[in-house]
Scaffold this motif. Structure first.
Motif, PDB file in Angstrom:
ATOM      1  N   ASN A   4       0.847  -1.188   0.000  1.00 34.85           N
ATOM      2  CA  ASN A   4       0.000   0.000   0.000  1.00 34.85           C
ATOM      3  C   ASN A   4       0.887   1.244   0.000  1.00 34.85           C
ATOM      4  N   TYR A   5       0.322   2.364  -0.383  1.00 35.28           N
ATOM      5  CA  TYR A   5       1.121   3.558  -0.664  1.00 35.28           C
ATOM      6  C   TYR A   5       1.927   4.029   0.552  1.00 35.28           C
ATOM      7  N   ASP A   6       1.324   4.036   1.739  1.00 32.77           N
ATOM      8  CA  ASP A   6       2.046   4.503   2.920  1.00 32.77           C
ATOM      9  C   ASP A   6       3.241   3.608   3.244  1.00 32.77           C
ATOM     10  N   THR A   7       3.023   2.287   3.188  1.00 26.43           N
ATOM     11  CA  THR A   7       4.128   1.361   3.442  1.00 26.43           C
ATOM     12  C   THR A   7       5.198   1.505   2.375  1.00 26.43           C
ATOM     13  N   PHE A   8       4.783   1.703   1.135  1.00 26.16           N
ATOM     14  CA  PHE A   8       5.716   1.881   0.034  1.00 26.16           C
ATOM     15  C   PHE A   8       6.566   3.136   0.252  1.00 26.16           C
ATOM     16  N   LYS A   9       5.938   4.220   0.667  1.00 21.92           N
ATOM     17  CA  LYS A   9       6.682   5.451   0.926  1.00 21.92           C
ATOM     18  C   LYS A   9       7.697   5.264   2.041  1.00 21.92           C
ATOM     19  N   ASP A  10       7.310   4.541   3.093  1.00 20.77           N
ATOM     20  CA  ASP A  10       8.247   4.278   4.198  1.00 20.77           C
ATOM     21  C   ASP A  10       9.443   3.477   3.713  1.00 20.77           C
ATOM     22  N   LEU A  11       9.185   2.493   2.849  1.00 19.91           N
ATOM     23  CA  LEU A  11      10.274   1.679   2.321  1.00 19.91           C
ATOM     24  C   LEU A  11      11.211   2.526   1.473  1.00 19.91           C
ATOM     25  N   VAL A  12      10.640   3.340   0.600  1.00 17.16           N
ATOM     26  CA  VAL A  12      11.450   4.208  -0.251  1.00 17.16           C
ATOM     27  C   VAL A  12      12.289   5.167   0.594  1.00 17.16           C
ATOM     28  N   LYS A  13      11.680   5.717   1.628  1.00 16.53           N
ATOM     29  CA  LYS A  13      12.402   6.635   2.511  1.00 16.53           C
ATOM     30  C   LYS A  13      13.572   5.929   3.176  1.00 16.53           C
ATOM     31  N   SER A  14      13.341   4.693   3.630  1.00 15.36           N
ATOM     32  CA  SER A  14      14.403   3.935   4.294  1.00 15.36           C
ATOM     33  C   SER A  14      15.564   3.656   3.344  1.00 15.36           C
ATOM     34  N   PHE A  15      15.238   3.300   2.106  1.00 16.27           N
ATOM     35  CA  PHE A  15      16.292   3.051   1.135  1.00 16.27           C
ATOM     36  C   PHE A  15      17.061   4.333   0.831  1.00 16.27           C
ATOM     37  N   GLY A  16      16.336   5.438   0.679  1.00 13.24           N
ATOM     38  CA  GLY A  16      16.998   6.697   0.403  1.00 13.24           C
ATOM     39  C   GLY A  16      17.938   7.119   1.523  1.00 13.24           C
ATOM     40  N   GLU A  17      17.483   6.942   2.768  1.00 11.86           N
ATOM     41  CA  GLU A  17      18.307   7.324   3.911  1.00 11.86           C
ATOM     42  C   GLU A  17      19.516   6.421   4.069  1.00 11.86           C
ATOM     43  N   SER A  18      19.427   5.177   3.554  1.00 14.27           N
ATOM     44  CA  SER A  18      20.553   4.255   3.662  1.00 14.27           C
ATOM     45  C   SER A  18      21.609   4.511   2.597  1.00 14.27           C
ATOM     46  N   GLY A  19      21.328   5.443   1.694  1.00 19.02           N
ATOM     47  CA  GLY A  19      22.301   5.783   0.657  1.00 19.02           C
ATOM     48  C   GLY A  19      22.266   4.861  -0.537  1.00 19.02           C
ATOM     49  N   ALA A  20      21.165   4.161  -0.762  1.00 20.74           N
ATOM     50  CA  ALA A  20      21.051   3.216  -1.879  1.00 20.74           C
ATOM     51  C   ALA A  20      20.761   3.969  -3.173  1.00 20.74           C
ATOM     52  N   GLN A  21      21.762   4.703  -3.657  1.00 24.82           N
ATOM     53  CA  GLN A  21      21.561   5.553  -4.812  1.00 24.82           C
ATOM     54  C   GLN A  21      21.356   4.773  -6.107  1.00 24.82           C
ATOM     55  N   GLY A  22      21.736   3.481  -6.114  1.00 28.67           N
ATOM     56  CA  GLY A  22      21.604   2.702  -7.339  1.00 28.67           C
ATOM     57  C   GLY A  22      20.189   2.238  -7.625  1.00 28.67           C
TER      58      GLY A  22
END
Length: 314
Positions: free
Chosen positions: A170-188
């Motif tokens: 769902n969109y909220d969970t998806f946004k949280d996942l994306v945020k976590s990846f972004g904060e971890s520096g997963a630029q690829g």
């Protein structure tokens, strides 16, 4: 970080199995099983009372090799989106490409670096954690789904909780996942957006409840194409789906996704209440990364960055 992810290590080299088990224990992963070859792994997968959530698989094995094992795992509905990391001593690109084509989501070359393995497992664990949260939320929401569909109007801009669709969050969970990846520096990592053309006309002809069912059917088609590649996706409303590739397979790998999805939708033979086929045509954005991510995870779908795909007809 999720440390109770159930991991199955598959390698015909006993030393590698023991080294991997010790390394995983050091890294904090508490639930690890091993298999001596591909057939042993399949036996364990099929008899497991609780499904495994991640696989570390050697490529070169007797009886059932890593490619065959990966394809067999992917053929099981409950494992269509599970992370599969290949362990290989072969750095030749053709072996890696074959592994990815069989459904692998990542690979580590042997002898493996423990910090590299940690980074890849942490990414896999994050996907598993968010998938668990999404499943739990969907189960709670859909306990009342039948009653709600009779009393709640669905607007064209609404996001949805959709149950039993591999790879969907769902969109909220998806946004949280994306945020976590972004904060971890997963630029690829990369995103690709798909928008259903003429969605307003489809919404008006379907009506509220039928439109919800239509989006659910399209989500099934999206899942059939993207979940086997290890991608996850969400519905953002207004006919827009956003697909997230945590490992970034490259723009070329995603170039034909839209066409594959349209073919899956075509096979579903979706129809309006009057019996006419729903003309589903997708517009696909170019793949973009975190640095190009539009505000609010809203992909910009314009004539400059969207291309027409496979013509489904009417």
């Amino acid at each position: 970080m999720l440390n109770n992810m159930r991991i199955l290590v598959v390698d015909d080299d006993r030393g590698i199995r023991e080294l991997a088990s010790i390394s995983l224990e050091v890294l904090g992963f508490e639930s690890v099983a091993t298999a001596r070859d591909g057939q042993d792994a399949l036996d364990q997968v099929q008899s497991a009372s609780t499904p495994f959530e991640c696989f570390l698989v050697d490529i070169q094995m007797p009886y059932v090799d890593g490619f065959e094992l990966c394809a067999a795992i992917r053929s099981m509905p409950e494992y269509r989106a599970a992370p599969i990391i290949m362990l290989t001593a072969m750095s030749d690109r053709k072996y890696i490409d074959r592994a990815l084509a069989a459904g692998a989501t990542d690979y580590v070359t042997k002898p493996f670096d423990i910090m590299d393995l940690k980074a890849r497992l942490n990414a896999a664990a994050l996907v598993c954690e968010k998938a668990r949260e999404g499943t739990a939320l969907s189960e709670r929401v859909h306990a009342l789904a039948d009653d709600l569909m009779h009393t709640t109007m669905v607007d064209i801009g609404d996001t949805f909780d959709i149950d039993d669709v591999p790879g969907y969050l769902n969109y909220d969970t998806f946004k949280d996942l994306v945020k976590s990846f972004g904060e971890s520096g997963a630029q690829g990592a990369e995103f690709t957006a798909f928008q259903i053309a003429d969605i307003h006309s489809i919404y008006c002809r379907c009506g509220s409840t039928a439109y919800f069912n239509f989006i659910c059917d399209v989500s099934d088609a999206v899942s059939d194409v993207v979940a086997t590649r290890g991608y996850i996706f969400s519905y953002l409303g207004n006919g827009v789906f956003l697909v997230f590739d945590p490992r970034s397979g490259g723009a070329q790998e995603k170039a034909d996704l839209g066409e594959e999805i349209e073919r899956q939708i075509w096979q579903l033979d979706l129809r309006f209440s009057d019996g006419n086929r729903i003309p589903v045509k997708l517009e696909q954005s170019n793949a973009f990364g975190f640095r190009e991510m539009p505000r609010g995870i809203q992909p910009g779908l314009s004539s400059d960055n969207v291309q027409p795909l496979y013509e489904t007809g009417t």
